[in-house]
Design an enzyme around this catalytic site. Structure first.
Site, short mmCIF file in Angstrom:
data_model
loop_
_atom_site.label_atom_id
_atom_site.label_comp_id
_atom_site.label_asym_id
_atom_site.label_seq_id
_atom_site.Cartn_x
_atom_site.Cartn_y
_atom_site.Cartn_z
NE ARG A 172 -2.82 -0.40 20.25
CZ ARG A 172 -2.89 -1.52 20.97
NH1 ARG A 172 -3.53 -1.52 22.13
NH2 ARG A 172 -2.29 -2.62 20.56
CB SER A 246 -1.66 -2.12 14.55
OG SER A 246 -1.30 -3.33 15.12
CD GLU A 342 -2.78 1.30 16.86
OE1 GLU A 342 -1.58 1.56 17.02
OE2 GLU A 342 -3.24 0.16 16.98
N1 EPU Z 1 -4.46 -12.07 10.26
C1 EPU Z 1 -4.58 -12.50 8.97
N2 EPU Z 1 -3.81 -11.88 8.02
C2 EPU Z 1 -2.97 -10.86 8.31
C3 EPU Z 1 -2.86 -10.42 9.65
C4 EPU Z 1 -3.63 -11.03 10.60
O1 EPU Z 1 -5.34 -13.41 8.67
O2 EPU Z 1 -2.31 -10.35 7.41
C5 EPU Z 1 -5.23 -12.75 11.31
C6 EPU Z 1 -4.28 -13.52 12.21
O3 EPU Z 1 -4.06 -14.81 11.76
C7 EPU Z 1 -4.97 -13.48 13.54
C8 EPU Z 1 -5.76 -12.19 13.51
O4 EPU Z 1 -5.85 -11.78 12.14
O5 EPU Z 1 -5.85 -14.56 13.67
C9 EPU Z 1 -5.16 -11.10 14.37
O6 EPU Z 1 -3.84 -10.82 13.93
P1 EPU Z 1 -2.64 -10.48 14.92
O7 EPU Z 1 -2.70 -11.37 16.11
O8 EPU Z 1 -1.40 -10.50 14.14
O9 EPU Z 1 -2.90 -8.96 15.24
P2 EPU Z 1 -3.86 -8.36 16.31
O10 EPU Z 1 -4.09 -9.32 17.38
O11 EPU Z 1 -5.09 -7.81 15.72
C10 EPU Z 1 -3.20 -6.65 18.10
C11 EPU Z 1 -2.62 -5.27 18.23
C12 EPU Z 1 -1.12 -5.29 18.18
C13 EPU Z 1 -0.61 -6.21 19.27
C14 EPU Z 1 -1.22 -7.59 19.05
C15 EPU Z 1 -0.85 -8.53 20.16
C16 EPU Z 1 -4.26 -3.73 17.37
C17 EPU Z 1 -4.67 -2.85 16.24
N3 EPU Z 1 -3.14 -4.40 17.18
O12 EPU Z 1 -2.94 -7.12 16.81
O13 EPU Z 1 -0.68 -3.97 18.48
O14 EPU Z 1 0.81 -6.29 19.27
O15 EPU Z 1 -2.65 -7.51 19.06
O16 EPU Z 1 -1.59 -8.22 21.29
O17 EPU Z 1 -4.94 -3.77 18.39
C18 EPU Z 1 0.04 -1.89 17.61
O18 EPU Z 1 -0.95 -1.39 18.17
O19 EPU Z 1 0.86 -1.20 16.95
C19 EPU Z 1 0.23 -3.33 17.66
C20 EPU Z 1 1.20 -3.95 17.00
#
Ligand code: EPU
Length: 346
Positions: A172, A246, A342
């Site tokens: 990012r 995010s 972010e």
């Molecule tokens: N989780 C929780 N509670 C919550 C949210 C998440 O326990 O309220 C747990 C989920 O169960 C999961 C983990 O945390 O095991 C990760 O959550 P999630 O997959 O929803 O989000 P992420 O993988 O961290 C990132 C990017 C997103 C992108 C997704 C898919 C960042 C900051 N965010 O999210 O990017 O769409 O991966 O690749 O890197 C963005 O940058 O705006 C964005 C949406």
């Protein structure tokens, strides 16, 4: 509204409401704003006796911004159009104007039979904003499909072509968030999509979607449909609840800190990195601190995904920031982990 003397010159608009120019829907006004639809428009601004020297703010789709005040600098609203597919032998080169909507570009390439962007379907914002924060989702980042971009330096007025190395892409992050911040306007972006397409299905949510559908060899269109469905289920639609995706980056911690946090909180969601460090799921950390559904004024933590802050209707930028700081303080107190925002705060 004031028009300039030359017919071909762009219009300098005055006192413009920016509420619809940011996906959070936060109230702010631009003292002056000019729409940049071509390189010539930008040259006109740069060479103008007054506007050339004026301080400037570059605005794309406004999907990664928190406005906390009115904007005094001249706002350059980038709206350069254009989509072009170039056959480069073993790959397609897609050239897109910075003002095109990212998701529309993804769907257009799929219609043209040029797969490779499907994992990044439905990411809000414009093409020109995509390299700024190296957008990414479901195992693919912009840098993985990047060829080059053309940018105009507001100081020198020169258009320069930057390759992947020159953009210094990080998680990012890019040179446009660092030393080129505010001084370089991206005009067009080129992506390289190899004709020998390989699906990226490593991400857990996608594997689950594939299993549920029972499809062994999905095509790119099928993967785009899964990504769209996953995002719709998890992330708020900006048309309903303003948001900037995010709100926090997933923090990267040292091996020692990771071991220490896991020992204390065995349930913590973490992803080991090749260099031994560890990426922690910020959404999990925030959720564990009990933030889901909480609010400060009109700003709230999304009920289905703690990583996303939303505008429940009439949020002000200051409320978003107060909420974000309270979240950061509680995650630091409980886990000893610093959360970095972010979006760009203005
Ligand atoms: N989780 C929780 N509670 C919550 C949210 C998440 O326990 O309220 C747990 C989920 O169960 C999961 C983990 O945390 O095991 C990760 O959550 P999630 O997959 O929803 O989000 P992420 O993988 O961290 C990132 C990017 C997103 C992108 C997704 C898919 C960042 C900051 N965010 O999210 O990017 O769409 O991966 O690749 O890197 C963005 O940058 O705006 C964005 C949406």
């Amino acid at each position: 509204m004031e028009t300039t003397s030359s017919q071909s010159a762009p219009t300098i608009e005055q006192d413009v409401d920016l509420r619809h120019c940011n996906s959070f829907g936060l109230p702010a006004r631009a003292r002056r704003l000019v729409r940049i639809r071509s390189e010539a428009d930008l040259r006109w601004v740069v060479n103008h006796p007054d506007w050339g020297r004026a301080s400037k703010f570059i605005l794309g789709g406004g999907s990664n911004l928190v406005f906390t005040r009115d904007l005094q600098p001249l706002v350059l609203k980038v709206e350069v159009p254009g989509l072009r597919l170039i056959d480069a032998g073993d790959a397609w080169i897609v050239e897109a104007g910075a003002g095109e909507r990212w998701h529309e570009l993804v769907m257009w390439t799929l219609e043209q039979g040029a797969p490779g962007l499907e994992n990044m379907a439905l990411i809000p914002g414009t093409v020109g904003a995509a390299p700024v924060q190296n957008i990414g989702a479901y195992g693919v980042e912009l840098k993985d499909r990047f060829d080059s971009l053309d940018t105009l330096d507001l100081m020198s007025g020169r258009v320069v072509r930057l390759d992947r190395e020159a953009c210094h892409f990080g998680y990012r992050d890019s040179v446009f968030k660092q030393h080129l911040a505010g001084r370089s306007v991206i005009l067009r972006v080129r992506l390289r999509l190899p004709k020998a397409w390989q699906p990226e299905l490593g991400y857990l949510d996608l594997q689950k979607a594939q299993e549920a559908a029972g499809v062994k060899e999905p095509d790119a269109r099928q993967i785009a449909d899964w990504v769209i469905a996953i995002r719709r289920a998890k992330l708020p639609d900006p048309a309903q609840f303003g948001n900037a995706g995010s709100f926090f980056k997933n923090p990267i911690v040292s091996e020692a800190q990771c071991r220490e946090v896991i020992a204390r909180e065995p349930g913590i969601v973490h992803y080991p990195l090749p260099d031994g460090r560890c990426k922690l799921a910020a959404g999990w950390l925030i959720d564990a601190c009990g933030w889901k559904g909480k609010s400060v004024g009109g700003a709230g933590v999304y009920e289905k995904q703690a990583l996303v802050l939303v505008n429940r209707g009439d949020a002000r930028g200051a409320e978003v920031i107060t909420l974000a700081q309270a979240i950061q303080a509680s995650v630091l107190a409980r886990f000893g982990v610093v959360l970095e925002a972010e979006p760009v705060v203005v």
